[in-house]
Design a protein around this motif. Structure first.
Motif, PDB file in Angstrom:
ATOM      1  N   ALA A 122     -20.760  41.842   1.034  1.00 56.31           N
ATOM      2  CA  ALA A 122     -19.744  42.924   0.733  1.00 56.31           C
ATOM      3  C   ALA A 122     -19.581  43.291   2.176  1.00 56.31           C
ATOM      4  N   ALA A 123     -18.238  43.410   2.472  1.00 56.46           N
ATOM      5  CA  ALA A 123     -17.681  43.854   3.837  1.00 56.46           C
ATOM      6  C   ALA A 123     -17.167  45.411   3.662  1.00 56.46           C
ATOM      7  N   GLU A 124     -18.158  46.110   4.207  1.00 53.90           N
ATOM      8  CA  GLU A 124     -18.069  47.370   3.968  1.00 53.90           C
ATOM      9  C   GLU A 124     -17.316  48.280   5.163  1.00 53.90           C
ATOM     10  N   HIS A 125     -16.822  49.443   4.825  1.00 54.94           N
ATOM     11  CA  HIS A 125     -16.241  50.272   5.680  1.00 54.94           C
ATOM     12  C   HIS A 125     -17.003  50.455   7.003  1.00 54.94           C
ATOM     13  N   THR A 126     -18.502  50.674   6.868  1.00 56.03           N
ATOM     14  CA  THR A 126     -19.250  50.823   8.002  1.00 56.03           C
ATOM     15  C   THR A 126     -19.612  49.414   8.732  1.00 56.03           C
ATOM     16  N   GLY A 127     -19.840  49.405   9.906  1.00 57.00           N
ATOM     17  CA  GLY A 127     -20.116  48.193  10.557  1.00 57.00           C
ATOM     18  C   GLY A 127     -19.175  47.220  10.937  1.00 57.00           C
ATOM     19  N   VAL A 128     -19.556  46.000  11.206  1.00 59.16           N
ATOM     20  CA  VAL A 128     -18.719  44.849  11.592  1.00 59.16           C
ATOM     21  C   VAL A 128     -19.141  43.609  11.025  1.00 59.16           C
ATOM     22  N   THR A 129     -18.193  42.748  10.354  1.00 53.01           N
ATOM     23  CA  THR A 129     -18.607  41.560   9.587  1.00 53.01           C
ATOM     24  C   THR A 129     -18.111  40.618  10.387  1.00 53.01           C
ATOM     25  N   VAL A 130     -19.247  39.219  10.502  1.00 50.69           N
ATOM     26  CA  VAL A 130     -18.738  38.302  11.409  1.00 50.69           C
ATOM     27  C   VAL A 130     -19.256  37.127  10.619  1.00 50.69           C
ATOM     28  N   LEU A 131     -18.381  36.273  10.370  1.00 51.33           N
ATOM     29  CA  LEU A 131     -18.337  35.184   9.433  1.00 51.33           C
ATOM     30  C   LEU A 131     -18.315  33.924  10.323  1.00 51.33           C
ATOM     31  N   PRO A 132     -19.273  32.774  10.237  1.00 52.82           N
ATOM     32  CA  PRO A 132     -19.248  31.801  11.648  1.00 52.82           C
ATOM     33  C   PRO A 132     -18.234  30.744  11.036  1.00 52.82           C
ATOM     34  N   PRO A 133     -17.903  29.922  11.990  1.00 53.87           N
ATOM     35  CA  PRO A 133     -17.139  28.598  11.835  1.00 53.87           C
ATOM     36  C   PRO A 133     -17.768  27.758  10.939  1.00 53.87           C
ATOM     37  N   GLY A 134     -16.713  27.306  10.213  1.00 54.47           N
ATOM     38  CA  GLY A 134     -17.229  25.891   9.403  1.00 54.47           C
ATOM     39  C   GLY A 134     -17.843  26.329   7.958  1.00 54.47           C
ATOM     40  N   VAL A 135     -17.989  27.487   7.849  1.00 53.43           N
ATOM     41  CA  VAL A 135     -18.765  27.905   6.739  1.00 53.43           C
ATOM     42  C   VAL A 135     -18.067  28.527   5.521  1.00 53.43           C
ATOM     43  N   VAL A 136     -18.151  27.871   4.395  1.00 53.36           N
ATOM     44  CA  VAL A 136     -17.080  28.240   3.340  1.00 53.36           C
ATOM     45  C   VAL A 136     -17.234  29.536   2.759  1.00 53.36           C
ATOM     46  N   HIS A 137     -16.341  30.318   2.824  1.00 56.62           N
ATOM     47  CA  HIS A 137     -16.143  31.803   2.139  1.00 56.62           C
ATOM     48  C   HIS A 137     -14.945  31.999   1.411  1.00 56.62           C
ATOM     49  N   ASP A 138     -15.153  33.036   0.369  1.00 54.64           N
ATOM     50  CA  ASP A 138     -13.904  33.422  -0.202  1.00 54.64           C
ATOM     51  C   ASP A 138     -13.675  34.870  -0.334  1.00 54.64           C
ATOM     52  N   GLY A 139     -13.088  35.569  -0.913  1.00 58.18           N
ATOM     53  CA  GLY A 139     -12.783  37.028  -0.747  1.00 58.18           C
ATOM     54  C   GLY A 139     -12.220  37.804  -1.857  1.00 58.18           C
ATOM     55  N   ARG A 140     -12.461  39.031  -2.309  1.00 57.40           N
ATOM     56  CA  ARG A 140     -11.624  39.805  -3.188  1.00 57.40           C
ATOM     57  C   ARG A 140     -11.895  41.270  -3.016  1.00 57.40           C
ATOM     58  N   SER A 141     -10.932  42.083  -3.689  1.00 62.74           N
ATOM     59  CA  SER A 141     -11.189  43.478  -3.584  1.00 62.74           C
ATOM     60  C   SER A 141     -12.328  43.829  -4.884  1.00 62.74           C
ATOM     61  N   VAL A 142     -13.224  44.749  -4.354  1.00 63.94           N
ATOM     62  CA  VAL A 142     -14.157  45.093  -5.482  1.00 63.94           C
ATOM     63  C   VAL A 142     -13.601  46.225  -6.229  1.00 63.94           C
ATOM     64  N   THR A 143     -12.663  47.036  -5.740  1.00 60.98           N
ATOM     65  CA  THR A 143     -11.993  48.155  -6.667  1.00 60.98           C
ATOM     66  C   THR A 143     -10.496  47.941  -6.680  1.00 60.98           C
ATOM     67  N   ALA A 144      -9.993  48.711  -7.529  1.00 59.60           N
ATOM     68  CA  ALA A 144      -8.465  48.494  -7.910  1.00 59.60           C
ATOM     69  C   ALA A 144      -7.697  49.023  -6.931  1.00 59.60           C
ATOM     70  N   ALA A 145      -8.156  49.730  -6.039  1.00 59.07           N
ATOM     71  CA  ALA A 145      -7.187  50.416  -4.911  1.00 59.07           C
ATOM     72  C   ALA A 145      -6.963  49.242  -3.952  1.00 59.07           C
ATOM     73  N   GLY A 146      -7.785  48.159  -3.891  1.00 59.61           N
ATOM     74  CA  GLY A 146      -7.456  46.950  -3.042  1.00 59.61           C
ATOM     75  C   GLY A 146      -8.233  47.441  -1.479  1.00 59.61           C
ATOM     76  N   PHE A 147      -7.960  46.905  -0.746  1.00 60.86           N
ATOM     77  CA  PHE A 147      -8.569  47.089   0.730  1.00 60.86           C
ATOM     78  C   PHE A 147      -7.454  46.759   1.903  1.00 60.86           C
ATOM     79  N   ARG A 148      -8.019  47.279   3.058  1.00 58.42           N
ATOM     80  CA  ARG A 148      -7.131  46.967   4.325  1.00 58.42           C
ATOM     81  C   ARG A 148      -8.213  46.726   5.223  1.00 58.42           C
ATOM     82  N   LYS A 149      -8.077  45.658   6.132  1.00 54.39           N
ATOM     83  CA  LYS A 149      -8.925  45.097   6.899  1.00 54.39           C
ATOM     84  C   LYS A 149      -8.181  44.659   8.355  1.00 54.39           C
ATOM     85  N   ARG A 150      -8.840  44.630   9.437  1.00 54.97           N
ATOM     86  CA  ARG A 150      -8.465  44.217  10.850  1.00 54.97           C
ATOM     87  C   ARG A 150      -9.498  43.131  11.244  1.00 54.97           C
ATOM     88  N   VAL A 151      -8.845  42.006  11.478  1.00 52.68           N
ATOM     89  CA  VAL A 151      -9.635  40.822  11.822  1.00 52.68           C
ATOM     90  C   VAL A 151      -9.195  40.033  13.087  1.00 52.68           C
TER      91      VAL A 151
END
Length: 268
Positions: free
Chosen positions: A62-91
């Protein structure tokens, strides 16, 4: 017909001129779930609202409101909102060479970096990129990548670096030689034989403000003299190192709570 939630989805992306950053992405999604995919860059992000669930190399995170999430190159990932309110992110998508290949495994195992200082610096970097504050962005990118590497490498003892006082004063002399010229802190650091993070820390510790803020102050001094001499604001902006008149005006307001035009007219 699109739903109200879909109408409020926002995606904004651009490629900044700063070396090391391939793309900046701001996204706000409500019902969107993106499929499994990979990037050829490091994906570094913060979540401003909501909670993002994602799979990374077969494990759920889970990518949370606290901290920083780092995903490495070449590694498979997906993503979805956990709540009905959706999410906003900066990448930020960082070029592969910005972080060492040896950190990929650590990022797969622990992609969430729970560091408030790192998050604050990332947010500042994003703001600097948005405002096209190039020297500020370069300073903060160096500190962000250093912080990520420090966490992902198991927090080793940092190497011993040269004394900060000499570094700060020599860097100030280089900036003072021609404050209006375009500058890369990487070039200044290389001339002094230090890293960019060390340059930023030493300069801030010795002089009381980071290099980019010092440089803006010097450029504003030059701009004020030219304005008082009667030069047009647009020409002053171009001659003193600002992107354009709007860029000059933003910093002018921050310092003096007025615009260059009003400042100039007040001397008539």
């Amino acid at each position: 017909m699109a739903s109200p939630a879909a109408d409020s989805d926002v995606v904004r992306a651009w490629r900044p001129e700063l070396p090391g950053i391939a793309e900046v992405l701001h996204a706000a999604w409500h019902e969107h779930a993106y499929p499994a995919h990979t990037h050829d860059t490091w994906t570094v992000l913060i979540v401003d609202r909501g909670l993002i669930g994602y799979g990374l190399d077969g494990q759920e995170h889970a990518a949370e409101h606290t901290g920083v999430t780092v995903l490495p190159p070449g590694v498979v990932h997906d993503g979805r909102s956990v709540t009905a309110a959706g999410f906003r992110k900066r990448v930020l998508y960082l070029e592969p060479a910005v972080l060492d290949d040896g950190l990929v495994g650590r990022a797969v195992d622990a992609p969430l970096v729970p560091d408030d200082t790192l998050r604050t610096r990332f947010a500042g970097l994003d703001r600097a990129l948005t405002a096209r504050e190039d020297v500020a962005a370069e300073s903060l990118l160096a500190l962000v990548t250093e912080g990520l590497a420090w966490h992902l490498s198991g927090r080793p003892t940092p190497p011993r670096e040269p004394a900060g006082t000499t570094t700060a004063r020599r860097a100030r002399d280089l900036l003072d030689a021609d404050p209006a010229r375009p500058v890369r802190l990487a070039e200044v650091a290389a001339e002094l034989g230090v890293t960019v993070p060390h340059l930023v820390r030493a300069f801030t510790r010795e002089l009381g403000l980071p290099p980019h803020r010092y440089l803006v102050g010097r450029r504003l001094d030059l701009a004020r003299r030219r304005l008082l001499a009667g030069e047009p604001a647009a020409a002053v902006a171009a001659a003193t190192g600002f992107h354009d008149q709007a860029h000059l005006t933003r910093h002018f307001r921050r310092l003096l709570r007025t615009t260059p035009g009003r400042y100039q007219r007040g001397t008539a």
